[in-house]
Write a protein that holds these residues in place. Structure first.
Motif, mmCIF file in Angstrom:
data_model
loop_
_atom_site.group_PDB
_atom_site.id
_atom_site.type_symbol
_atom_site.label_atom_id
_atom_site.label_comp_id
_atom_site.label_asym_id
_atom_site.label_seq_id
_atom_site.Cartn_x
_atom_site.Cartn_y
_atom_site.Cartn_z
ATOM 1 N N SER A 245 0.836 -1.208 0.000
ATOM 2 C CA SER A 245 0.000 0.000 0.000
ATOM 3 C C SER A 245 0.870 1.258 0.000
ATOM 4 C CB SER A 245 -0.932 -0.003 1.218
ATOM 5 O OG SER A 245 -0.186 -0.037 2.430
ATOM 6 N N ILE A 246 1.991 1.221 0.709
ATOM 7 C CA ILE A 246 2.896 2.376 0.743
ATOM 8 C C ILE A 246 3.578 2.546 -0.609
ATOM 9 C CG2 ILE A 246 4.986 3.325 1.774
ATOM 10 C CD1 ILE A 246 4.168 2.029 4.402
ATOM 11 N N ASN A 247 4.078 1.450 -1.174
ATOM 12 C CA ASN A 247 4.721 1.548 -2.488
ATOM 13 C C ASN A 247 3.741 2.030 -3.549
ATOM 14 O OD1 ASN A 247 7.254 0.760 -1.615
ATOM 15 N ND2 ASN A 247 6.910 -1.411 -2.058
ATOM 16 N N ASN A 248 2.513 1.572 -3.486
ATOM 17 C CA ASN A 248 1.518 2.015 -4.464
ATOM 18 C C ASN A 248 1.262 3.513 -4.345
ATOM 19 O OD1 ASN A 248 1.225 -0.597 -5.414
ATOM 20 N ND2 ASN A 248 -0.547 -1.053 -4.116
ATOM 21 N N ALA A 249 1.232 4.017 -3.102
ATOM 22 C CA ALA A 249 0.987 5.449 -2.891
ATOM 23 C C ALA A 249 2.143 6.286 -3.427
ATOM 24 C CB ALA A 249 0.773 5.731 -1.404
ATOM 25 N N THR A 250 3.378 5.881 -3.141
ATOM 26 C CA THR A 250 4.533 6.674 -3.590
ATOM 27 C C THR A 250 4.726 6.581 -5.098
ATOM 28 O OG1 THR A 250 6.021 4.828 -3.054
ATOM 29 C CG2 THR A 250 5.718 6.525 -1.383
#
Length: 356
Positions: A245-250
């Motif tokens: 979820s963090i990688n997708n956001a960045t």
């Protein structure tokens, strides 16, 4: 995602040895000066005198750096240091906090741990020098240069030949959006909206840098923040190698950054902006131990003061919970300077940017 963190250590080692060879064959600097903007990934001591938890002026940071502890958030050289060597600079670019008039001709490092595109980013850590404040500091340096050179026209032409790198945005997630107890951004914006808001502000900051005379500007995208040891231990991965979820956001930020660079090049005919795709570079290579910190870390992800780091530091991607080891920095720097893939940099890598 496993491929995002690395293939074989031998590939990284080979790339690192190649970067060493490049460093030692270069003679005179390819550009007259080199200016560095960013956060803890490039900070070389600007935070040492600040009231903040984001400082690295203690061991085991600097264990492999020639001058020992300096405030660099790694065991040795930062990516910015190595790019400077590849550009031919024999000395490290001084931090703004330590620079004097005799040194500013070669450039200044404004990087600050905890800093972000947004002014409030990193306030949970204490003092920091945001991108807007770094731009203000650069304006004073340009003024000082003009006074020293006693010829405004000469100074304007001089600084247009320099290389500028900007590595900003990580803390706008780590120490802002991903901390709902400290910041309201995650309740105000969806990940897509937040990326848009960040890019809009970043666009104005990059335009301000252009107005201050910068013409050769390398802008770094974000890496896989969700693969850092700290974020993995904080959020968990649900069986995946990283916090998706963090990688997708960045990556939403990165997807907007490349078009922004294209827009800036179209808007300013005499400027040469370029996008350095750190996520692409990181996706293809890495060290063996990717999700583990080399040093013992405290609750905020930084090294425990005076602790003993791992002995095999060339086998680790991360030195602490967030920051790369020197060997990882060498990989990132070498491919930012001389791209091995069209995905690494667009439209130029730094070596070609220097020649323009």
């Amino acid at each position: 995602m496993a491929s995002k963190l690395g293939l074989l250590f031998g590939i990284l080692k080979t790339a690192t040895l190649m970067s060493f060879q490049i460093v030692f064959v270069i003679g005179e600097p390819q550009v007259p000066c080199y200016f560095i903007f960013g956060d803890s990934l490039v900070d070389s001591g600007n935070n040492n005198g600040l009231v903040t938890a984001a400082k690295a002026n203690y061991t085991p940071y600097g264990v492999d750096f020639p001058q020992g502890v300096t405030g660099r958030f790694t065991n040795g050289l930062t990516m910015a240091d190595i790019i400077g060597q590849l550009l031919g600079f024999s000395n490290f670019i001084p931090s703004y906090a330590m620079t004097n008039n005799g040194e500013i001709n070669s450039g200044v490092n404004y990087g600050s741990g905890g800093a972000g595109i947004r002014d409030e980013t990193g306030r949970n850590l204490g003092d920091r020098i945001s991108m807007n404040k770094q731009l203000l500091r650069h304006a004073t340096i340009v003024s000082r240069l003009s006074n020293l050179q006693r010829n405004k026209t000469f100074t304007n032409e001089y600084i247009q030949k320099c290389i500028y790198i900007i590595y900003m945005g990580s803390n706008d997630y780590i120490n802002n959006y991903l901390m709902p107890n400290n910041y309201s951004t995650s309740t105000k914006y969806t990940p897509d909206q937040y990326a848009t808001v960040l890019i809009q502000q970043y666009s104005q900051q990059l335009k301000s840098l252009y107005e201050l005379g910068a013409r050769k500007i390398a802008v770094f995208g974000l890496g896989f923040i969700g693969c850092t040891p700290y974020e993995i231990s904080t959020f968990g991965t649900n069986g995946e190698p990283c916090v998706e979820s963090i990688n997708n956001a960045t990556m939403l930020f990165n997807k907007r950054l490349k078009p922004l660079i294209d827009d800036l090049n179209n808007a300013f005919f005499d400027a040469r902006f370029t996008f350095i795709n750190i996520s692409s570079i990181s996706a293809s290579q890495g060290a063996v131990l990717t999700n583990v910190s080399c040093c013992q870390t405290r609750s905020d992800g930084q090294c425990v003061p005076n602790s003993v780091p791992c002995s095999n530091r060339t086998m680790y991607t991360y030195y602490d919970g967030f920051h790369p080891t020197e060997i990882a920095n060498r990989l990132l720097a070498s491919r930012s300077y001389a791209a091995l893939s069209p995905m690494d940099a667009s439209p130029y890598d730094i070596s070609h940017l220097a020649q323009l």
